[in-house]
Design a protein around this motif. Sequence first.
Motif, PDB file in Angstrom:
ATOM      1  N   ALA A 229       8.282   5.051  -3.844  1.00  9.23           N
ATOM      2  CA  ALA A 229       8.164   5.957  -2.677  1.00  9.23           C
ATOM      3  C   ALA A 229       7.021   5.850  -1.970  1.00  9.23           C
ATOM      4  O   ALA A 229       5.671   5.395  -2.691  1.00  9.23           O
ATOM      5  CB  ALA A 229       8.411   7.497  -3.266  1.00  9.23           C
ATOM      6  N   GLY A 230       6.713   6.085  -0.691  1.00 10.53           N
ATOM      7  CA  GLY A 230       5.483   6.011  -0.139  1.00 10.53           C
ATOM      8  C   GLY A 230       5.744   6.112   1.404  1.00 10.53           C
ATOM      9  O   GLY A 230       6.629   6.498   1.850  1.00 10.53           O
ATOM     10  N   GLY A 231       4.617   6.114   2.077  1.00  8.67           N
ATOM     11  CA  GLY A 231       4.750   6.398   3.260  1.00  8.67           C
ATOM     12  C   GLY A 231       3.245   6.018   4.261  1.00  8.67           C
ATOM     13  O   GLY A 231       2.252   5.733   3.742  1.00  8.67           O
ATOM     14  N   TRP A 232       3.034   6.725   5.386  1.00  8.16           N
ATOM     15  CA  TRP A 232       1.858   6.599   5.985  1.00  8.16           C
ATOM     16  C   TRP A 232       1.515   7.768   6.899  1.00  8.16           C
ATOM     17  O   TRP A 232       2.206   8.512   7.317  1.00  8.16           O
ATOM     18  CB  TRP A 232       1.975   5.448   7.022  1.00  8.16           C
TER      19      TRP A 232
ATOM     20  N   VAL B 233      -4.847   4.426  10.265  1.00 14.46           N
ATOM     21  CA  VAL B 233      -3.595   4.525   9.642  1.00 14.46           C
ATOM     22  C   VAL B 233      -3.591   4.698   8.098  1.00 14.46           C
ATOM     23  O   VAL B 233      -4.360   3.576   7.702  1.00 14.46           O
ATOM     24  CB  VAL B 233      -2.269   3.410   9.939  1.00 14.46           C
ATOM     25  N   TYR B 234      -3.503   5.856   7.443  1.00 15.81           N
ATOM     26  CA  TYR B 234      -3.553   6.001   6.090  1.00 15.81           C
ATOM     27  C   TYR B 234      -2.145   5.696   5.188  1.00 15.81           C
ATOM     28  O   TYR B 234      -1.258   6.403   5.891  1.00 15.81           O
ATOM     29  CB  TYR B 234      -4.122   7.224   5.810  1.00 15.81           C
ATOM     30  N   ARG B 235      -2.105   5.208   4.338  1.00 20.89           N
ATOM     31  CA  ARG B 235      -1.037   4.765   3.593  1.00 20.89           C
ATOM     32  C   ARG B 235      -1.106   5.056   2.044  1.00 20.89           C
ATOM     33  O   ARG B 235      -2.089   5.061   1.674  1.00 20.89           O
ATOM     34  CB  ARG B 235      -0.739   3.158   3.717  1.00 20.89           C
ATOM     35  N   TYR B 236       0.117   5.434   1.535  1.00 21.68           N
ATOM     36  CA  TYR B 236      -0.208   5.840   0.176  1.00 21.68           C
ATOM     37  C   TYR B 236       1.356   5.486  -0.413  1.00 21.68           C
ATOM     38  O   TYR B 236       2.417   5.449   0.267  1.00 21.68           O
ATOM     39  CB  TYR B 236      -0.028   7.374   0.138  1.00 21.68           C
ATOM     40  N   GLY B 237       1.528   5.511  -1.914  1.00 22.95           N
ATOM     41  CA  GLY B 237       2.658   5.308  -2.488  1.00 22.95           C
ATOM     42  C   GLY B 237       2.667   5.196  -3.822  1.00 22.95           C
ATOM     43  O   GLY B 237       1.409   5.252  -4.525  1.00 22.95           O
ATOM     44  N   ALA B 238       3.787   5.026  -4.648  1.00 19.32           N
ATOM     45  CA  ALA B 238       3.764   4.869  -6.253  1.00 19.32           C
ATOM     46  C   ALA B 238       5.158   4.445  -6.495  1.00 19.32           C
ATOM     47  O   ALA B 238       6.214   4.200  -5.748  1.00 19.32           O
ATOM     48  CB  ALA B 238       3.907   6.387  -6.760  1.00 19.32           C
ATOM     49  N   PHE B 239       5.248   3.746  -7.511  1.00 17.28           N
ATOM     50  CA  PHE B 239       6.474   3.101  -8.101  1.00 17.28           C
ATOM     51  C   PHE B 239       6.467   3.048  -9.684  1.00 17.28           C
ATOM     52  O   PHE B 239       5.581   3.122 -10.268  1.00 17.28           O
ATOM     53  CB  PHE B 239       6.271   1.357  -7.779  1.00 17.28           C
TER      54      PHE B 239
ATOM     55  N   SER C 271       0.937  -1.288   0.248  1.00 14.65           N
ATOM     56  CA  SER C 271      -0.035  -0.144   0.000  1.00 14.65           C
ATOM     57  C   SER C 271       0.846   1.351   0.048  1.00 14.65           C
ATOM     58  O   SER C 271       0.326   2.223  -0.230  1.00 14.65           O
ATOM     59  CB  SER C 271      -0.943   0.144   1.425  1.00 14.65           C
ATOM     60  N   MET C 272       2.130   1.299   0.127  1.00 11.61           N
ATOM     61  CA  MET C 272       3.046   2.243   0.378  1.00 11.61           C
ATOM     62  C   MET C 272       4.048   2.297  -1.117  1.00 11.61           C
ATOM     63  O   MET C 272       5.294   2.680  -0.578  1.00 11.61           O
ATOM     64  CB  MET C 272       3.716   2.371   1.693  1.00 11.61           C
TER      65      MET C 272
ATOM     66  N   LEU D  21       7.686   9.040   5.819  1.00 10.80           N
ATOM     67  CA  LEU D  21       7.726   9.014   4.100  1.00 10.80           C
ATOM     68  C   LEU D  21       9.206   8.405   3.902  1.00 10.80           C
ATOM     69  O   LEU D  21      10.360   8.563   4.614  1.00 10.80           O
ATOM     70  CB  LEU D  21       7.967  10.266   3.607  1.00 10.80           C
ATOM     71  N   SER D  22       9.159   7.414   2.683  1.00  8.49           N
ATOM     72  CA  SER D  22      10.675   6.769   2.192  1.00  8.49           C
ATOM     73  C   SER D  22      10.535   6.629   0.901  1.00  8.49           C
ATOM     74  O   SER D  22       9.433   6.644   0.176  1.00  8.49           O
ATOM     75  CB  SER D  22      10.526   5.357   2.820  1.00  8.49           C
ATOM     76  N   ALA D  23      11.908   6.722   0.334  1.00  8.06           N
ATOM     77  CA  ALA D  23      12.174   6.497  -1.012  1.00  8.06           C
ATOM     78  C   ALA D  23      13.173   4.973  -1.079  1.00  8.06           C
ATOM     79  O   ALA D  23      13.870   4.919  -0.192  1.00  8.06           O
ATOM     80  CB  ALA D  23      12.870   7.483  -1.668  1.00  8.06           C
TER      81      ALA D  23
END
Length: 430
Positions: A327-330, A346-352, A44-45, A298-300
């Motif tokens: 990249a993504g995070g919560w 807890v809300y999660r988000y990301g892209a690749f 999810s991230m 947030l992480s890459a």
Amino acid sequence: MKKIFVLSFISVGYFLNAQSLSNSPYATYGIGDVKYDNTIENTSMGGISTAYISDFSSNFNFGNPANNSNFELTSIKLEATNENNYFKTDYNNTKSTKHSTYLSNISLAFPINSKIKMGLLYQPYSSKSYDIVNTRTVRDPKTGQESIYGNRFTGSGTLNTAQAALSYKINSEFAVGVRANLYFGNLYDTNEFTTSTSELINGYETKNKIKNLNFTLGTSYQKLNTSTDKKFTLGATATFGNTSNMVSEYVNSTYYYTEGDVKAGQSIIESKSTSSKNLLPLQASLGIGYGSENQWFLSAQLDYKKGETISYFGNTFDFKDSYRVSAGGWYLPNYNNFRSYFSRVVYRYGAFYEKGNLEIAGNNINKFGVSAGVLLPFKTSSITRMSGLEIGVELGKRGTLKDNLINQNFVNLRVGFNFADKWFRKSLYN
């Protein structure tokens, strides 16, 4: 040219008999349609895991086994995935839709002591399930007689993985980990050709028998500023050390079918067996992250996978080196706000973006997507005992329309439960 010729039959036949193919037509190559290699939480991230150390005590990180310094509870996770794929090709402007649902992850993790944590996991790694029929009518220019030429491509099988991970906390900032990865299963591919004027079928069969063990080493560093609750994280992993072979058995023969699709009158034209030690070659990952304790992160991440060579219908097929950038995070609004349930979600988000290792007719089969998810805590959950319902969604694209290839759009829904508590521990007091 032969590889392109085979793909053209697969691409056309896929849409002529769309209801028989599995989720991706590109699963016909190599070890099949590779699934994600982590939990709903990480997917999810955007797939980040290398520099992700959960703030909560109930989440075990299998992607980087070093990242479990905060893990303190026994955790059981059950997860399922629903895949929805939408295909399109410029060949006759054809479209198709495919769906599948499967159990995608079962894991158990527990602390051995304050420094050593352990996790066990099972999930499908890749799969094949396609049945493609392509027919065309050919007219003899001399006699005018018409003949029907038919090709049938079939594939089946699943490659599973079982993992055992150990994490060791060196001090408050550094940790290391190791994960053993066992891959096992059989994958089958068959290419059959016949004509309306032939009594026999010419079949090319490939069976890949896989029992492979390798290891993932991980390390992590996290610095927490206690005055601001801000934290900085670095992580790295490397996967290597294949200790067994993939045995590929190839048979070229002629035969016919009796009732019940039973082969009869088989005559072997060619038969050979090869082995390969680079089924899952060197893989490496680097990650960096920054966040605020129990509030946001947030992480890459950059992943690399070395190319490999796979036996395909009696010939070798080369996969290229590939990489993935994610990249993504919560975000957790306010877990202490008991008047608002959604403040404790807890809300999660990301892209690749992934540069694929498959190259066909000079085209890289790349993939990119975005993802999001939530952890809906159970009523009895707390900031130190986070159990709940995991939901994640991933939208993306794979492939291309160039050279009559196939563009794949996908929407993947993942649902799971994380049950975490202080199980299997002796009570000090009655």
